[in-house]
Design an enzyme around this catalytic site. Structure first.
Site, mmCIF file in Angstrom:
data_model
loop_
_atom_site.group_PDB
_atom_site.id
_atom_site.type_symbol
_atom_site.label_atom_id
_atom_site.label_comp_id
_atom_site.label_asym_id
_atom_site.label_seq_id
_atom_site.Cartn_x
_atom_site.Cartn_y
_atom_site.Cartn_z
ATOM 1 N N ASP A 1 63.239 69.964 6.273
ATOM 2 C CA ASP A 1 63.891 70.591 5.117
ATOM 3 C C ASP A 1 65.364 70.874 5.411
ATOM 4 O O ASP A 1 65.723 71.148 6.557
ATOM 5 C CB ASP A 1 63.146 71.894 4.775
ATOM 6 C CG ASP A 1 63.513 72.411 3.391
ATOM 7 O OD1 ASP A 1 64.073 71.634 2.578
ATOM 8 O OD2 ASP A 1 63.248 73.594 3.117
ATOM 9 N N HIS B 1 70.258 63.271 3.053
ATOM 10 C CA HIS B 1 69.046 62.498 3.351
ATOM 11 C C HIS B 1 69.379 61.374 4.353
ATOM 12 O O HIS B 1 68.625 61.108 5.284
ATOM 13 C CB HIS B 1 68.471 61.892 2.066
ATOM 14 C CG HIS B 1 67.989 62.936 1.076
ATOM 15 N ND1 HIS B 1 67.257 64.022 1.451
ATOM 16 C CD2 HIS B 1 68.149 63.037 -0.269
ATOM 17 C CE1 HIS B 1 66.977 64.766 0.378
ATOM 18 N NE2 HIS B 1 67.520 64.194 -0.669
ATOM 19 N N GLU C 1 55.351 66.857 -5.229
ATOM 20 C CA GLU C 1 56.227 67.643 -6.110
ATOM 21 C C GLU C 1 57.651 67.081 -6.150
ATOM 22 O O GLU C 1 58.398 67.357 -7.088
ATOM 23 C CB GLU C 1 56.272 69.105 -5.641
ATOM 24 C CG GLU C 1 54.974 69.872 -5.834
ATOM 25 C CD GLU C 1 53.870 69.472 -4.848
ATOM 26 O OE1 GLU C 1 54.195 69.038 -3.722
ATOM 27 O OE2 GLU C 1 52.680 69.569 -5.213
ATOM 28 N N LEU D 1 53.068 56.064 20.707
ATOM 29 C CA LEU D 1 53.142 57.136 19.711
ATOM 30 C C LEU D 1 52.607 56.649 18.361
ATOM 31 O O LEU D 1 52.950 55.566 17.899
ATOM 32 C CB LEU D 1 54.600 57.587 19.547
ATOM 33 C CG LEU D 1 54.840 58.660 18.478
ATOM 34 C CD1 LEU D 1 54.295 60.009 18.927
ATOM 35 C CD2 LEU D 1 56.320 58.781 18.145
ATOM 36 N N SER E 1 54.316 74.542 1.805
ATOM 37 C CA SER E 1 54.718 73.626 0.734
ATOM 38 C C SER E 1 53.736 72.479 0.488
ATOM 39 O O SER E 1 54.153 71.320 0.360
ATOM 40 C CB SER E 1 56.122 73.068 1.006
ATOM 41 O OG SER E 1 57.061 74.109 1.006
HETATM 42 C C1 FPP Z 1 63.999 67.962 2.192
HETATM 43 O O1 FPP Z 1 65.319 68.459 2.148
HETATM 44 C C2 FPP Z 1 63.999 66.553 2.539
HETATM 45 C C3 FPP Z 1 63.444 65.555 1.795
HETATM 46 C C4 FPP Z 1 62.751 65.787 0.524
HETATM 47 C C5 FPP Z 1 63.546 64.148 2.206
HETATM 48 C C6 FPP Z 1 63.272 63.883 3.661
HETATM 49 C C7 FPP Z 1 63.728 62.533 3.955
HETATM 50 C C8 FPP Z 1 64.391 62.133 5.033
HETATM 51 C C9 FPP Z 1 64.726 63.004 6.157
HETATM 52 C C10 FPP Z 1 64.846 60.741 5.040
HETATM 53 C C11 FPP Z 1 64.290 59.877 6.092
HETATM 54 C C12 FPP Z 1 62.854 59.859 6.284
HETATM 55 C C13 FPP Z 1 62.214 58.817 6.877
HETATM 56 C C14 FPP Z 1 60.810 58.982 7.279
HETATM 57 C C15 FPP Z 1 62.872 57.518 7.131
HETATM 58 P P1 FPP Z 1 65.862 69.008 0.762
HETATM 59 O O2 FPP Z 1 66.461 67.886 0.002
HETATM 60 O O3 FPP Z 1 64.778 69.739 0.042
HETATM 61 O O4 FPP Z 1 66.961 69.999 1.255
HETATM 62 P P2 FPP Z 1 67.425 71.368 0.570
HETATM 63 O O5 FPP Z 1 66.251 72.311 0.665
HETATM 64 O O6 FPP Z 1 68.573 71.803 1.412
HETATM 65 O O7 FPP Z 1 67.811 71.040 -0.837
#
Ligand code: FPP
Length: 248
Positions: free
Chosen positions: A19, A36, A66, A130, A195
Protein backbone atom coordinates in the site's frame (compact mmCIF):
# COMPACT_ATOMS: atom_id res chain seq x y z
CA UNK A 1 23.37 -10.24 8.54
CA UNK A 2 22.02 -9.16 11.98
CA UNK A 3 22.20 -11.90 14.60
CA UNK A 4 18.43 -12.44 14.87
CA UNK A 5 18.19 -13.42 11.21
CA UNK A 6 20.69 -16.18 11.62
CA UNK A 7 18.07 -18.11 13.61
CA UNK A 8 15.98 -20.75 11.87
CA UNK A 9 12.79 -18.74 12.43
CA UNK A 10 12.27 -17.69 8.83
CA UNK A 11 8.59 -17.58 7.89
CA UNK A 12 7.76 -20.23 5.32
CA UNK A 13 5.07 -18.02 3.75
CA UNK A 14 5.07 -14.21 3.70
CA UNK A 15 2.03 -12.28 2.41
CA UNK A 16 2.24 -8.57 1.60
CA UNK A 17 -0.35 -5.80 1.16
CA UNK A 18 1.60 -3.32 -0.95
CA UNK A 19 0.00 0.00 0.00
CA UNK A 20 0.99 3.62 -0.51
CA UNK A 21 1.83 3.94 -4.21
CA UNK A 22 -0.63 6.80 -4.72
CA UNK A 23 0.64 8.79 -1.73
CA UNK A 24 4.26 8.22 -2.79
CA UNK A 25 3.42 9.77 -6.16
CA UNK A 26 1.40 12.64 -4.69
CA UNK A 27 4.29 13.62 -2.40
CA UNK A 28 6.35 14.09 -5.55
CA UNK A 29 3.59 15.85 -7.52
CA UNK A 30 3.53 12.89 -9.91
CA UNK A 31 0.51 11.04 -11.34
CA UNK A 32 -0.64 8.02 -9.28
CA UNK A 33 0.61 5.71 -12.00
CA UNK A 34 4.20 6.81 -11.33
CA UNK A 35 3.76 5.37 -7.83
CA UNK A 36 2.55 2.04 -9.19
CA UNK A 37 5.46 1.97 -11.66
CA UNK A 38 7.92 2.63 -8.88
CA UNK A 39 6.21 -0.09 -6.85
CA UNK A 40 7.34 -2.66 -9.41
CA UNK A 41 10.98 -2.00 -8.33
CA UNK A 42 10.02 -2.82 -4.74
CA UNK A 43 8.36 -6.02 -5.99
CA UNK A 44 11.54 -7.05 -7.80
CA UNK A 45 13.75 -6.36 -4.79
CA UNK A 46 11.33 -8.06 -2.38
CA UNK A 47 11.26 -11.22 -4.50
CA UNK A 48 15.07 -11.33 -4.51
CA UNK A 49 15.36 -10.85 -0.76
CA UNK A 50 12.63 -13.38 -0.01
CA UNK A 51 14.52 -16.00 -2.03
CA UNK A 52 17.84 -15.08 -0.36
CA UNK A 53 16.36 -15.30 3.14
CA UNK A 54 14.87 -18.75 2.55
CA UNK A 55 11.19 -17.81 2.36
CA UNK A 56 9.37 -20.57 0.41
CA UNK A 57 6.12 -18.76 -0.52
CA UNK A 58 5.58 -15.05 -1.17
CA UNK A 59 2.05 -13.78 -1.87
CA UNK A 60 1.57 -10.21 -3.11
CA UNK A 61 -1.78 -8.36 -3.15
CA UNK A 62 -1.52 -6.51 -6.46
CA UNK A 63 -5.18 -5.74 -7.24
CA UNK A 64 -8.23 -6.38 -5.07
CA UNK A 65 -11.83 -7.10 -6.05
CA UNK A 66 -12.57 -3.59 -4.74
CA UNK A 67 -9.86 -1.94 -6.86
CA UNK A 68 -12.15 -2.21 -9.91
CA UNK A 69 -13.93 0.83 -8.37
CA UNK A 70 -10.91 3.06 -9.12
CA UNK A 71 -10.99 5.51 -12.05
CA UNK A 72 -11.01 3.58 -15.35
CA UNK A 73 -7.76 5.19 -16.45
CA UNK A 74 -5.91 4.03 -13.31
CA UNK A 75 -7.28 0.49 -13.69
CA UNK A 76 -6.31 0.37 -17.38
CA UNK A 77 -2.77 1.57 -16.63
CA UNK A 78 -2.39 -0.91 -13.77
CA UNK A 79 -3.41 -3.80 -16.02
CA UNK A 80 -0.89 -2.53 -18.59
CA UNK A 81 1.77 -2.43 -15.89
CA UNK A 82 1.10 -6.07 -14.94
CA UNK A 83 1.40 -7.08 -18.62
CA UNK A 84 4.69 -5.13 -18.98
CA UNK A 85 6.07 -6.56 -15.75
CA UNK A 86 5.32 -10.09 -16.93
CA UNK A 87 6.88 -9.37 -20.33
CA UNK A 88 10.05 -8.03 -18.71
CA UNK A 89 10.46 -10.23 -15.64
CA UNK A 90 9.40 -13.79 -16.48
CA UNK A 91 12.71 -14.78 -18.15
CA UNK A 92 14.62 -13.67 -15.09
CA UNK A 93 12.21 -15.29 -12.65
CA UNK A 94 12.43 -18.54 -14.58
CA UNK A 95 16.24 -18.40 -14.62
CA UNK A 96 16.11 -17.97 -10.85
CA UNK A 97 13.93 -21.05 -10.42
CA UNK A 98 10.89 -19.03 -9.26
CA UNK A 99 7.45 -20.57 -9.74
CA UNK A 100 4.73 -18.02 -10.57
CA UNK A 101 1.06 -18.46 -9.71
CA UNK A 102 -1.86 -16.03 -9.91
CA UNK A 103 -4.96 -16.10 -7.75
CA UNK A 104 -8.20 -14.18 -8.22
CA UNK A 105 -11.23 -13.94 -10.50
CA UNK A 106 -9.50 -14.66 -13.83
CA UNK A 107 -12.70 -14.36 -15.82
CA UNK A 108 -12.69 -10.62 -14.98
CA UNK A 109 -9.29 -10.05 -16.62
CA UNK A 110 -8.56 -8.84 -20.12
CA UNK A 111 -7.45 -11.68 -22.42
CA UNK A 112 -4.09 -9.99 -23.08
CA UNK A 113 -3.23 -10.19 -19.38
CA UNK A 114 -4.79 -13.61 -18.99
CA UNK A 115 -2.66 -15.01 -21.84
CA UNK A 116 0.52 -13.66 -20.23
CA UNK A 117 -0.49 -15.08 -16.85
CA UNK A 118 -1.22 -18.52 -18.28
CA UNK A 119 2.05 -18.56 -20.24
CA UNK A 120 4.06 -17.48 -17.16
CA UNK A 121 2.42 -20.11 -14.96
CA UNK A 122 3.00 -22.88 -17.51
CA UNK A 123 6.60 -21.88 -18.13
CA UNK A 124 7.55 -21.79 -14.45
CA UNK A 125 5.33 -24.66 -13.25
CA UNK A 126 8.22 -27.08 -12.63
CA UNK A 127 10.47 -24.62 -10.79
CA UNK A 128 11.04 -25.55 -7.18
CA UNK A 129 12.59 -22.35 -5.80
CA UNK A 130 10.55 -19.47 -4.40
CA UNK A 131 6.82 -19.88 -5.07
CA UNK A 132 5.60 -16.38 -5.98
CA UNK A 133 1.84 -15.87 -5.85
CA UNK A 134 0.26 -12.68 -7.19
CA UNK A 135 -3.31 -11.83 -6.22
CA UNK A 136 -5.13 -9.94 -9.00
CA UNK A 137 -8.90 -9.28 -8.92
CA UNK A 138 -8.77 -11.15 -5.62
CA UNK A 139 -10.97 -10.79 -2.53
CA UNK A 140 -10.95 -12.96 0.59
CA UNK A 141 -14.74 -13.06 0.78
CA UNK A 142 -15.03 -13.93 -2.91
CA UNK A 143 -12.56 -16.79 -2.35
CA UNK A 144 -14.60 -18.23 0.54
CA UNK A 145 -17.93 -17.80 -1.29
CA UNK A 146 -16.58 -19.57 -4.39
CA UNK A 147 -15.29 -22.44 -2.25
CA UNK A 148 -18.65 -22.70 -0.43
CA UNK A 149 -20.50 -22.68 -3.75
CA UNK A 150 -18.44 -25.57 -5.13
CA UNK A 151 -18.99 -27.59 -1.97
CA UNK A 152 -22.74 -26.79 -2.08
CA UNK A 153 -22.90 -28.04 -5.67
CA UNK A 154 -21.24 -31.31 -4.70
CA UNK A 155 -23.62 -31.71 -1.77
CA UNK A 156 -26.64 -30.98 -4.00
CA UNK A 157 -25.40 -33.61 -6.47
CA UNK A 158 -25.22 -36.14 -3.63
CA UNK A 159 -21.43 -36.51 -3.92
CA UNK A 160 -20.80 -35.46 -0.31
CA UNK A 161 -22.79 -35.51 2.90
CA UNK A 162 -23.22 -31.94 4.33
CA UNK A 163 -22.41 -33.46 7.74
CA UNK A 164 -18.88 -34.12 6.44
CA UNK A 165 -18.21 -30.48 5.56
CA UNK A 166 -15.37 -29.22 7.71
CA UNK A 167 -12.36 -26.89 7.70
CA UNK A 168 -10.19 -29.21 5.61
CA UNK A 169 -12.84 -29.57 2.91
CA UNK A 170 -13.33 -25.81 2.66
CA UNK A 171 -9.59 -25.07 2.72
CA UNK A 172 -9.10 -27.54 -0.12
CA UNK A 173 -11.43 -25.46 -2.32
CA UNK A 174 -9.70 -22.12 -1.72
CA UNK A 175 -7.37 -20.46 -4.20
CA UNK A 176 -4.36 -21.34 -2.01
CA UNK A 177 -5.50 -24.93 -1.48
CA UNK A 178 -2.03 -26.44 -1.88
CA UNK A 179 -0.10 -23.67 -0.14
CA UNK A 180 0.57 -23.48 3.62
CA UNK A 181 -1.07 -20.53 5.40
CA UNK A 182 0.95 -17.30 5.56
CA UNK A 183 3.07 -17.09 8.71
CA UNK A 184 3.70 -13.37 8.39
CA UNK A 185 1.59 -10.58 6.89
CA UNK A 186 3.34 -7.32 6.02
CA UNK A 187 1.36 -4.18 5.22
CA UNK A 188 3.07 -0.98 4.13
CA UNK A 189 1.54 2.49 3.93
CA UNK A 190 0.51 3.04 7.55
CA UNK A 191 -2.96 1.45 7.58
CA UNK A 192 -3.63 -1.35 10.08
CA UNK A 193 -6.21 -3.51 8.34
CA UNK A 194 -6.54 -6.68 6.27
CA UNK A 195 -8.63 -5.13 3.44
CA UNK A 196 -10.31 -8.38 2.36
CA UNK A 197 -6.98 -10.12 1.64
CA UNK A 198 -6.57 -13.84 2.47
CA UNK A 199 -9.29 -13.83 5.16
CA UNK A 200 -9.33 -17.57 5.77
CA UNK A 201 -5.61 -18.20 5.34
CA UNK A 202 -4.41 -15.37 7.61
CA UNK A 203 -6.16 -16.79 10.68
CA UNK A 204 -2.88 -17.39 12.57
CA UNK A 205 -0.51 -15.05 10.73
CA UNK A 206 1.71 -12.64 12.64
CA UNK A 207 0.92 -9.09 11.52
CA UNK A 208 3.59 -6.46 10.82
CA UNK A 209 2.65 -2.94 9.77
CA UNK A 210 4.93 -0.11 8.73
CA UNK A 211 4.46 3.51 7.67
CA UNK A 212 6.87 3.23 4.75
CA UNK A 213 5.07 3.61 1.42
CA UNK A 214 5.38 0.59 -0.89
CA UNK A 215 7.73 2.21 -3.46
CA UNK A 216 10.16 2.89 -0.59
CA UNK A 217 10.00 -0.67 0.80
CA UNK A 218 13.46 -2.20 0.62
CA UNK A 219 15.68 -4.84 2.24
CA UNK A 220 15.87 -2.82 5.48
CA UNK A 221 12.11 -2.97 6.05
CA UNK A 222 11.83 -6.61 4.95
CA UNK A 223 14.54 -7.58 7.41
CA UNK A 224 12.79 -5.62 10.18
CA UNK A 225 9.63 -7.64 9.49
CA UNK A 226 11.62 -10.91 9.53
CA UNK A 227 13.26 -9.90 12.83
CA UNK A 228 9.83 -9.14 14.31
CA UNK A 229 8.62 -12.57 13.17
CA UNK A 230 11.66 -14.33 14.61
CA UNK A 231 10.72 -13.00 18.04
CA UNK A 232 7.08 -14.07 18.05
CA UNK A 233 5.88 -17.03 20.03
CA UNK A 234 3.13 -18.74 18.06
CA UNK A 235 0.68 -20.37 20.45
CA UNK A 236 -2.25 -21.59 18.30
CA UNK A 237 -4.49 -21.64 21.39
CA UNK A 238 -1.93 -23.29 23.70
CA UNK A 239 -0.61 -21.52 26.80
CA UNK A 240 2.69 -19.66 26.69
CA UNK A 241 4.31 -22.31 28.93
CA UNK A 242 3.24 -25.11 26.60
CA UNK A 243 4.75 -23.30 23.63
CA UNK A 244 7.89 -21.95 25.31
CA UNK A 245 10.16 -24.51 23.73
CA UNK A 246 8.70 -23.85 20.27
CA UNK A 247 9.43 -20.26 19.29
CA UNK A 248 8.14 -19.15 15.86
C1 FPP B 1 -1.92 0.17 -3.43
O1 FPP B 1 -1.46 1.50 -3.32
C2 FPP B 1 -1.32 -0.48 -4.58
C3 FPP B 1 -2.00 -1.05 -5.61
C4 FPP B 1 -3.47 -1.10 -5.68
C5 FPP B 1 -1.30 -1.64 -6.76
C6 FPP B 1 -0.11 -2.50 -6.42
C7 FPP B 1 0.63 -2.72 -7.65
C8 FPP B 1 1.95 -2.69 -7.79
C9 FPP B 1 2.89 -2.48 -6.69
C10 FPP B 1 2.46 -2.82 -9.16
C11 FPP B 1 3.30 -4.00 -9.44
C12 FPP B 1 2.82 -5.30 -9.03
C13 FPP B 1 3.26 -6.45 -9.61
C14 FPP B 1 2.93 -7.73 -8.98
C15 FPP B 1 4.05 -6.46 -10.86
P1 FPP B 1 -2.52 2.67 -3.44
O2 FPP B 1 -2.67 3.04 -4.87
O3 FPP B 1 -3.80 2.28 -2.77
O4 FPP B 1 -1.80 3.80 -2.64
P2 FPP B 1 -2.48 4.95 -1.76
O5 FPP B 1 -3.13 4.27 -0.59
O6 FPP B 1 -1.31 5.79 -1.35
O7 FPP B 1 -3.44 5.67 -2.65
Amino acid sequence: MPESQSTTCVPRHVAIIMDGNGRWARKRALPRHAGHRSGVKSVRETVEIAAQRGVSYLTLFAFSSENWRRPADEVRKLMGLFIDALRREVDDLHRNNVRLQFIGAREQLDTRLLDKITAAEERTADNDGLHLIVAVAYGGRWDIVEAARRIGERAAAGEIDPADIGEDMLAAELQLADVPDPDLLIRTGGEHRISNFLLWNLAYAELWFCDVLWPDFRQREFDQALDFYAQRQRRYGHTGDQREAVKC
